[in-house]
Each structure stands twice: as C-alpha cells, then as structure tokens.
Design a protein around this motif. Sequence first.
Motif, mmCIF file in Angstrom:
data_model
loop_
_atom_site.group_PDB
_atom_site.id
_atom_site.type_symbol
_atom_site.label_atom_id
_atom_site.label_comp_id
_atom_site.label_asym_id
_atom_site.label_seq_id
_atom_site.Cartn_x
_atom_site.Cartn_y
_atom_site.Cartn_z
ATOM 1 N N GLN A 1 8.512 23.455 37.243
ATOM 2 C CA GLN A 1 8.712 22.671 36.022
ATOM 3 C C GLN A 1 10.131 22.790 35.473
ATOM 4 O O GLN A 1 10.768 23.825 35.631
ATOM 5 N N GLY A 2 10.591 21.728 34.842
ATOM 6 C CA GLY A 2 11.891 21.743 34.172
ATOM 7 C C GLY A 2 11.824 20.895 32.911
ATOM 8 O O GLY A 2 10.835 20.180 32.689
ATOM 9 N N THR A 3 12.881 20.962 32.104
ATOM 10 C CA THR A 3 12.922 20.218 30.844
ATOM 11 C C THR A 3 14.270 19.535 30.716
ATOM 12 O O THR A 3 15.304 20.154 30.970
ATOM 13 N N ASP A 4 14.270 18.262 30.324
ATOM 14 C CA ASP A 4 15.556 17.572 30.145
ATOM 15 C C ASP A 4 16.076 17.802 28.719
ATOM 16 O O ASP A 4 15.376 18.401 27.887
ATOM 17 N N PRO A 5 17.310 17.358 28.421
ATOM 18 C CA PRO A 5 17.882 17.633 27.092
ATOM 19 C C PRO A 5 17.070 17.010 25.951
ATOM 20 O O PRO A 5 17.223 17.404 24.802
ATOM 21 N N GLY B 1 24.581 25.645 45.506
ATOM 22 C CA GLY B 1 24.192 24.788 44.397
ATOM 23 C C GLY B 1 23.297 23.649 44.853
ATOM 24 O O GLY B 1 22.949 23.540 46.047
ATOM 25 N N VAL B 2 22.909 22.816 43.901
ATOM 26 C CA VAL B 2 21.956 21.747 44.196
ATOM 27 C C VAL B 2 22.300 20.484 43.430
ATOM 28 O O VAL B 2 22.985 20.519 42.417
ATOM 29 N N ARG B 3 21.802 19.369 43.908
ATOM 30 C CA ARG B 3 21.662 18.132 43.137
ATOM 31 C C ARG B 3 20.182 18.042 42.792
ATOM 32 O O ARG B 3 19.334 18.411 43.612
ATOM 33 N N ALA B 4 19.895 17.545 41.589
ATOM 34 C CA ALA B 4 18.507 17.620 41.137
ATOM 35 C C ALA B 4 18.029 16.340 40.501
ATOM 36 O O ALA B 4 18.827 15.532 40.018
ATOM 37 N N ALA C 1 22.470 18.526 38.186
ATOM 38 C CA ALA C 1 22.981 19.361 39.266
ATOM 39 C C ALA C 1 23.101 20.784 38.766
ATOM 40 O O ALA C 1 22.985 21.048 37.564
ATOM 41 N N SER C 2 23.347 21.704 39.686
ATOM 42 C CA SER C 2 23.645 23.066 39.267
ATOM 43 C C SER C 2 25.015 23.062 38.594
ATOM 44 O O SER C 2 25.844 22.197 38.894
ATOM 45 N N PRO C 3 25.275 24.008 37.667
ATOM 46 C CA PRO C 3 26.522 23.940 36.893
ATOM 47 C C PRO C 3 27.783 23.943 37.763
ATOM 48 O O PRO C 3 28.765 23.302 37.429
ATOM 49 N N ILE D 1 19.878 24.310 35.947
ATOM 50 C CA ILE D 1 20.202 22.919 36.309
ATOM 51 C C ILE D 1 20.638 22.200 35.041
ATOM 52 O O ILE D 1 20.000 22.316 33.996
ATOM 53 N N HIS D 2 21.735 21.495 35.169
ATOM 54 C CA HIS D 2 22.305 20.783 34.027
ATOM 55 C C HIS D 2 22.021 19.291 34.225
ATOM 56 O O HIS D 2 22.516 18.691 35.178
#
Lengths: 163, 348
Positions: B246-250, B266-269, B284-286, B328-329
């Motif tokens: 799970q993740g959360t957006d801004p 790093g990653v693209r997400a 993406a990762s910072p 992840i940003h």
Amino acid sequence: MRTAEGFEPWYAAEFPRLVASLRIATGDAGLAEEAAAEACARAYAKWGRVRRMESPSGWVYVVALNEVRSALRRRRLERNHAGRLRAGHAPPPADPDDALWRAVRALPERMRLAVALRYVADLPEAEIATAMGVARGTVAATLHSARRQLARELAVLTIKETP
Amino acid sequence: MKAGHRHPADDDQDATTQLAGIATLARQLATAPPSVPDIASRARAWRRRQARKLAPAVVAAAAAAAVAVSAGVIPGSGGDSPAAVTAAPAPAPPMQTVRFLSSMASVAAAQSAPRPDVFWYERVADETGPATESWESTTQTGLLRAADPQQTSAIAPTAAVTYFAYEPLTFAQMRALPLDPAVLAARMRATLRASGRATGEHRTGSDQEMFESVRYMLGWGQATPELRAALYRMLATLPGVRVLGQGTDPHGRRGSVIVVALPLGGVRAMLVDPADGRLLAAGASPDDASPDDASPDDAASQAPAPAATPGGPGPWTPPADWTYRGPIHYNVIFEASGYVNAVGRRPE
C-alpha cells in the motif's frame, strides 16, 4: 574555440529560418524557439562532424522536429512544462494579421510542415523527405495538395473581400 | 473571377507566388536568437545528459555479460553454445506480483467503458503548481485545450489522444491494439525500438521503457477496460516489475504501489486504485526525482543495453529476490478524468 569554427555565421543565418519554419509547422512560438535552440545546441556540440555534412541545415531540421515531438510528449507528462521553458523570456510576437498566414495555419499538419520546410526553410524536396520521414514523391504530392487548398482558400477570401 | 472556373495549373502557380510571401511574414516574427555562448552552454548541458544516459547502459551490459558467462559454465545447463543461455525460460516477477497484477487485470476488465462524448476532461496536478484542467476535443482534428474554460484555444492539430511506446496514437489505432499480453508486449517493444532508431535515442524495449509506456496509457489514454486489462497482464510478464503493497499519494488517497527497478538503483512507480485499476499518481524514488529527469525520454534512457545478438548480453533485470523499501515521491497526481459534452463541464 577552434572546434566551433564556422558555427556562428551558419547559426546566424539558420536560426531565424528554423524558428519561423517550426512556428508555422507547430503553431506554437515558445515550442518553436525552444526546439530550434536545442537543435542548434546539438549542432554546436557536434559541429566538427555536422559542418562536414552535405547539408548541416537538413540535419538540424531533423533534430529540431524530433525535439518538437519529444517536447509534445513531455507536455503530456508535465502539463506546464511549456510555461517553465518560457519563463524569463519576452513573450513572442503575435501571429501576423494576414490572410495568407491564416490560410497556411489552417492547413492540415502534414501540409503545413511541408510548406514551412519548402517555402520558409527553403529546403530541397529530398531534404524535406528526410526531415518528414516520408518518400520524396509524397513530399511533392503533399506540396501540390497544399498549394491547391491554399489557392482555393485564398480565392474564396478574395471574393469575400471584394465588395 | 470565380475560383471554380480557373485552370488548376493557374491556381498552383498563384499559390506558389503567394507562398513566397510566407517567408517574408515569418521573418517579421523573428526575435533575437540566443547568443552563441547560450547555445554553447546548452550544448554542454546536452553532453552531460548524454554522458549520464550512456552510464547505465555500460554498467548493465557489463553486469549482464557477467551473468551470461557464469550461466554458460554451469554443468548441464543446456549445452555450451551461447544460444543455449538465451533459450533459458524468461524470468518473471515474483508470484505475489503476478497474482496481484492478474487480479488488477480482472478488476480493470470488469469496469464499464465510459460513454464517449465530445470532450475528454482531465485534471492533473504536479508539484510545480495547482492542478491543470483540460478539455480535449474528441471529434475535431485539432485538439482544443484550455487551462481555463474562458481561455480555450486551439493547439497544433493532431489526432493523437495518447502515446503508445512514445509514439502518438489516435483513437482508431488505440482500439486496434492487440489485447493478447504477449502480442501487445511484442508490439510495444518493436515500436520502442523503431522509435529509438527514428529519433537516434537509445531505446531497447526494456522493462523500464515498457513500464513508462504502460503508465502513460493508464494515466492519459482513454483506454478501454479491455486494453487496461491487457496492460496489467503485460506488466505481469516484466521481470523488473514488483508490487510493493500500500501507498498514499499527496492527496491522501490510498492505493497499491507498482514499481519497476532502475539499473542504477531506485524505482519508477505508479499508485493504482485496487478497486477499479485507475492510475492515481505517478512518481519515483527520491534519487530519481530531479525535474530534468521527469521526462519519458530520460526515463527511457535509464534502460540498459538490449540483447543485440543471439547469445549476447541479455536485458538488465534485478535479482529474483530484489525489492525496494525506500520512500516514493509522487509528483504527478491524476485527480479526475472523463468524457463531458462541453468545455467548462466536469465529470460527475
């Protein structure tokens, strides 16, 4: 710098034509200036090789049109990319209030690009074909269709403007 | 004189004469060109970007070559010809990732297709400012786009509604895309490579490029439920892809995180809504989030070298047990989209 020898006069002559062609082709003054500057920067970076090409100008149009395509893709990713690119620059002049200009702007994209490369950039048909990624015969046919459409459009305008 | 009574050759000559004037008009628009030092500075920036693009390819090719060599000396690994190394079963993401993406494909396929209307509305926010709204005509050749309904303007005519492997795609072309994941993947890889050849960019059809292309279509294309399902099924075949929970957006919206590993770390997400398969945010990762790197071109350039010849180094993929635990940003937020019947209207 020795490696950039000959770049400056070529650039001074080519940049205005390149920007004007891209402006007609894309209808976007900011995008045209940005793509032209980027393409000329690549020409500068590779000047030693580019200057020896048969047609440095043909090459720079290919690069600039690729840059336009990339920029349009980026815009879809970052909607206000264009705004950032133009930040700090004076706003470009408005389109001329001219029937010919409007008629050319109203042509379909492919015809407009062919017209810009032929009549503004003054490229021969073979180089236009390379820049557009089409066969030479297609360029001739596209220009012919464009002229036919323009003649029709401008004739209608002339009749409308005549009391 | 009426236009219809003239000989076509006369019209052609007239138009040719008139067109000489277009260059004059264009010259009137000329602004001061950037100075040569400005161009030289741009050239240096471009060289730096090129140098960064080449680095991952070299590292990855070396790593892949090392893997190929070690695979070649394992006794009983299928013979000593280099071709045998590439004939090994294709790697795949872990079972958990495959299962999740398959379930997302089913969820996406079960959604009803929205009824097309004359405008496609999108509201997208990014970290540089407030959300941007746009209304794109689905019926005219030129797209009408407006950040403000009062300021609708026509932009360069193009019939493209989305991008497939970085190439513009029309509605008709989108509807004609294959829905079999393997065929779709083959088409996407071939298009990526052809597009790279055409533009001189280094594109290989790598997992990273494929992931970017899928994200593009899920984010902006008015893709049908069947196509969305096919895109999820295709993601499940890319060995560099992982589902991270799970993740959360801004905006505080929760979703499932799907990433692709990048060769230099790093990653693209993307964050997707597990309830309907919608893309909520891209990020993406910072260490990969500098604004300059946010373009798909640069993303594509993260890709490593391909298997150019049979038996040569294969595409870079992370180890089977690879995962990502860093932050992840999310820098692009898809707030709303849908068909509407007029500029200024928003979907319910």
